[in-house]
Design a protein around this motif. Structure first.
Motif, PDB file in Angstrom:
ATOM      1  N   UNK A  91      25.222  -6.945  26.394  1.00 55.43           N
ATOM      2  CA  UNK A  91      24.688  -8.270  26.702  1.00 55.43           C
ATOM      3  C   UNK A  91      24.648  -8.576  28.193  1.00 55.43           C
ATOM      4  N   UNK A  92      24.443  -7.534  29.018  1.00 53.25           N
ATOM      5  CA  UNK A  92      24.381  -7.778  30.455  1.00 53.25           C
ATOM      6  C   UNK A  92      25.641  -7.298  31.153  1.00 53.25           C
ATOM      7  N   UNK A  93      25.651  -6.024  31.529  1.00 55.38           N
ATOM      8  CA  UNK A  93      26.831  -5.488  32.208  1.00 55.38           C
ATOM      9  C   UNK A  93      26.416  -4.871  33.547  1.00 55.38           C
ATOM     10  N   UNK A  94      27.333  -4.885  34.483  1.00 56.68           N
ATOM     11  CA  UNK A  94      27.095  -4.283  35.794  1.00 56.68           C
ATOM     12  C   UNK A  94      28.292  -3.418  36.157  1.00 56.68           C
ATOM     13  N   UNK A  95      28.018  -2.223  36.640  1.00 60.65           N
ATOM     14  CA  UNK A  95      29.109  -1.353  37.096  1.00 60.65           C
ATOM     15  C   UNK A  95      28.530  -0.250  37.971  1.00 60.65           C
ATOM     16  N   UNK A  96      29.382   0.355  38.748  1.00 58.48           N
ATOM     17  CA  UNK A  96      29.003   1.505  39.582  1.00 58.48           C
ATOM     18  C   UNK A  96      30.015   2.610  39.344  1.00 58.48           C
ATOM     19  N   UNK A  97      29.517   3.835  39.301  1.00 62.40           N
ATOM     20  CA  UNK A  97      30.424   4.969  39.175  1.00 62.40           C
ATOM     21  C   UNK A  97      30.176   5.884  40.369  1.00 62.40           C
ATOM     22  N   UNK A  98      31.264   6.276  41.014  1.00 65.18           N
ATOM     23  CA  UNK A  98      31.133   7.093  42.228  1.00 65.18           C
ATOM     24  C   UNK A  98      31.403   8.564  41.935  1.00 65.18           C
ATOM     25  N   UNK A  99      30.890   9.394  42.831  1.00 63.47           N
ATOM     26  CA  UNK A  99      31.038  10.837  42.632  1.00 63.47           C
ATOM     27  C   UNK A  99      32.511  11.239  42.590  1.00 63.47           C
ATOM     28  N   UNK A 100      32.846  12.086  41.622  1.00 67.30           N
ATOM     29  CA  UNK A 100      34.193  12.626  41.544  1.00 67.30           C
ATOM     30  C   UNK A 100      35.195  11.739  40.823  1.00 67.30           C
ATOM     31  N   UNK A 101      34.706  10.593  40.374  1.00 64.52           N
ATOM     32  CA  UNK A 101      35.588   9.612  39.759  1.00 64.52           C
ATOM     33  C   UNK A 101      35.701   9.861  38.246  1.00 64.52           C
ATOM     34  N   UNK A 102      36.799   9.390  37.661  1.00 67.24           N
ATOM     35  CA  UNK A 102      36.891   9.336  36.199  1.00 67.24           C
ATOM     36  C   UNK A 102      36.839   7.867  35.806  1.00 67.24           C
ATOM     37  N   UNK A 103      35.790   7.516  35.094  1.00 67.66           N
ATOM     38  CA  UNK A 103      35.506   6.107  34.814  1.00 67.66           C
ATOM     39  C   UNK A 103      35.550   5.880  33.316  1.00 67.66           C
ATOM     40  N   UNK A 104      36.272   4.840  32.878  1.00 71.05           N
ATOM     41  CA  UNK A 104      36.437   4.632  31.439  1.00 71.05           C
ATOM     42  C   UNK A 104      35.834   3.342  30.939  1.00 71.05           C
ATOM     43  N   UNK A 105      35.331   3.394  29.709  1.00 72.39           N
ATOM     44  CA  UNK A 105      34.951   2.186  28.986  1.00 72.39           C
ATOM     45  C   UNK A 105      35.960   2.005  27.866  1.00 72.39           C
ATOM     46  N   UNK A 106      36.665   0.877  27.936  1.00 73.68           N
ATOM     47  CA  UNK A 106      37.708   0.619  26.963  1.00 73.68           C
ATOM     48  C   UNK A 106      37.249  -0.555  26.120  1.00 73.68           C
ATOM     49  N   UNK A 107      37.479  -0.482  24.825  1.00 79.75           N
ATOM     50  CA  UNK A 107      37.089  -1.629  24.007  1.00 79.75           C
ATOM     51  C   UNK A 107      37.206  -1.330  22.544  1.00 79.75           C
ATOM     52  N   UNK A 108      37.259  -2.383  21.725  1.00 78.96           N
ATOM     53  CA  UNK A 108      37.336  -2.168  20.283  1.00 78.96           C
ATOM     54  C   UNK A 108      36.000  -1.659  19.738  1.00 78.96           C
ATOM     55  N   UNK A 109      35.981  -1.256  18.491  1.00 76.59           N
ATOM     56  CA  UNK A 109      34.723  -0.849  17.865  1.00 76.59           C
ATOM     57  C   UNK A 109      33.730  -2.007  17.930  1.00 76.59           C
ATOM     58  N   UNK A 110      32.486  -1.679  18.242  1.00 72.49           N
ATOM     59  CA  UNK A 110      31.458  -2.717  18.281  1.00 72.49           C
ATOM     60  C   UNK A 110      31.405  -3.467  19.598  1.00 72.49           C
ATOM     61  N   UNK A 111      32.149  -3.001  20.603  1.00 72.79           N
ATOM     62  CA  UNK A 111      32.169  -3.699  21.889  1.00 72.79           C
ATOM     63  C   UNK A 111      30.929  -3.392  22.729  1.00 72.79           C
TER      64      UNK A 111
END
Lengths: 258, 312
Positions: B29-49
């Protein structure tokens, strides 16, 4: 399709061939043995009860090419229906390929090439079995009939695949088998001449794609084919195959790039 | 700050209604994020998030409904093929071909990427060593354990030397030992400079693997940052866990007010000093069945941000 797209489709085909390498011997034995048993049972068994010629031929000679076309429908149903749905859902072959540079249309095209090959091999095996019963006059006739049966299968396989990739599960595919494939199988002139059907049903039977496939294969096998009707049959079947392929390009994209 | 490999702004995904009666479903529903080189980036959330829908957009197989998304400087819709050529995808369900051998699975996948058979063979040896499956090359996949299959799926995703590896719940369904082996392998990939993007249900996984993460809930990002930042921002240093006989804890929880989170089976009392909180509880005449003081973690952040437990 662009030149690149064709190369891509062959990458998708490579997968199906690798899988087939494990099973091809078995499938070819089954593809030859099944029709031999069927032709023995019907020709030598049931056929002896049918004394009068059907459309000017012995029952076996009448029945065999009809069954060839009907078997092509059945193979098309398995390959274009069940296997396509399973490749999307249960086995996730398509989604795996979709994560790579392949586009949905190329994944579809690669599988279609393989399905065509499968249909051709099964039809060829059937024609070999027919030849063993003396029902094929020459190698040339055998090749033409094999191609006709392959086309008959494709006329069903591409629309089925275009739809099966949208079906939620196998039970929907089974429903189509029960209510579409079985009636076609029984009433498209495979087992008896559709001229024996009462009037509205006969007309209905003449519209079904399977009848066009049956009549094409049968007239070719009996040596009664003439150019006009044969072209109509082939054109009708090719039209369906092309329509299915075009629709499938859209449904595959919708399904794999949802 | 190093180069942004992925940049999303106002990203949305709405799925059309399945039938006439249905309503369209807005998964993201409208998200913003940046991921940089070499990084480990996580999406955390319940089912259906909205984690999996976001991952599908990142994988270049799902067009955003709104917003902008750039991956490796490219538009993943217009340049899908080029984007996917530089990604590795590890789906949650493995989707290996169980009829084929371990090596054949790699071969097929390599061919999809346009590698020659010879190139794949060479690469396969390397990848199987990485996945600790050297002696399984000729084995059919159906004979492999869950942990081995997951490692093979990761090996497969590395066939094209991807710059970004997308992992959807990489350790769901694995036993603890297999999870630790996998984490160690993923950590090594990160050391080698591969950018990791993962979704997970597991707090320990997020803490182990992620440099930064975002907590998603109902299609939105509730907050983001490093695990330490998130803990500092949303929870106290320590947590006092109190258990009561069934039915009693909700009433007690309400009486204690804001700093207490009521869970179905226990109370969490957020405090900088857990022992002090326990002393206070005793003063108030509260007699829990058990009391435990521990350091606050990501799970507490998650509860604070989404108001529910991850196992929902």
């Amino acid at each position: 399709m662009t030149g690149g797209g064709q190369v891509m489709a062959f990458r998708a085909l490579a997968y199906w061939l690798m899988r087939y390498r494990r099973t091809w011997q078995g499938t070819i034995v089954v593809s030859v043995a099944n029709p031999i048993l069927f032709l023995l049972a019907i020709g030598a068994g049931l056929g002896t009860l049918v004394q009068e010629p059907v459309e000017g031929a012995s029952y076996l000679a009448f029945f065999a090419p009809g069954l060839l076309a009907a078997a092509a429908l059945q193979n098309a149903f398995v390959e274009g229906g069940f296997v396509v749905n399973s490749a999307l859902r249960r086995e996730r072959i398509y989604p795996t390929a979709a994560a790579t540079p392949l586009e949905p249309g190329e994944i579809f095209a690669g599988h279609l090439i393989f399905i065509t090959l499968r249909l051709f091999i099964s039809a060829g095996a059937f024609v070999v079995a027919m030849a063993l019963f003396g029902l094929i006059e020459s190698v040339a006739v055998g090749v033409v009939i094999t191609l006709a049966a392959t086309l008959t299968g494709l006329a069903f396989a591409t629309p089925l695949a275009a739809w099966a990739v949208t079906a939620r599960d196998i039970s929907q595919i089974n429903t189509v088998f029960r209510f579409v494939v079985m009636p076609l199988y029984l009433f498209s002139g495979t087992f008896f001449s559709i001229a024996q059907l009462p009037e509205p049903l006969e007309t209905l039977a003449r519209i079904t794609p399977l009848w066009h496939g049956v009549d094409l294969c049968r007239t070719l096998a009996l040596g009664t084919a003439s150019l006009g009707p044969s072209l109509v049959h082939a054109g009708y079947l090719a039209g369906l195959a092309i329509a299915g392929a075009l629709i499938g390009r859209v449904t595959f994209r919708r399904s794999l790039h949802a | 700050m190093s180069e942004a490999l992925i940049e999303a702004t106002g990203l949305e995904k709405t799925y059309p209604a399945r039938n006439r009666q249905g309503t369209p479903f807005r998964a993201v529903a409208g998200v913003a994020f940046r991921v940089h080189r070499g990084e480990a980036f996580g999406f955390l959330g319940p089912n259906g998030a909205g984690k999996s829908s976001t991952m599908r957009m990142l994988a270049g197989v799902s067009a955003p409904t709104a917003g902008t998304l750039r991956i490796l400087g490219l538009d993943p819709v217009a340049d899908g093929r080029r984007v996917r050529a530089r990604l590795g995808v590890v789906p949650q369900d493995d989707s290996l071909d169980t009829q084929l051998t371990v090596e054949e699975n790699l071969l097929v996948y390599g061919l999809y990427f346009g590698l020659s058979r010879r190139a794949v063979r060479t690469k396969a040896g390397e990848l199987l060593a990485f996945a600790r499956l050297e002696d399984k090359a000729g084995e059919r996949v159906e004979n492999l354990s869950g942990g081995m299959r997951r490692r093979l799926t990761i090996a497969r995703a590395l066939i094209n030397d991807p710059e970004i590896l997308l992992l959807d719940e990489p350790t769901t369904g694995l036993d603890p030992q297999a999870r630790h082996v996998l984490w160690e392998r993923l950590f090594r990939l990160k050391q080698d400079g591969v950018t990791l993007i993962l979704t997970t249900h597991y707090m320990d996984e997020a803490e182990q693997l992620c440099d930064r993460l975002v907590v998603m809930d109902k299609g939105l990002i509730a907050d983001g940052g490093s695990p330490r930042e998130l803990i500092e921002r949303h929870v106290t240093r320590e947590v006092l866990e109190l258990r009561f006989p069934p039915g009693e804890h909700e009433k007690i929880g309400r009486e204690l007010g804001e700093q207490v989170e009521v869970l179905p089976d226990r109370l969490l009392w957020y405090a900088d000093d857990g022992e002090q909180a326990l002393a206070r509880a005793t003063e108030l005449g509260i007699r829990p069945l058990t009391a435990l003081v521990r350091r606050a973690g990501l799970e507490d952040v998650f509860l604070r941000l989404t108001g529910r437990s991850l196992t929902d």
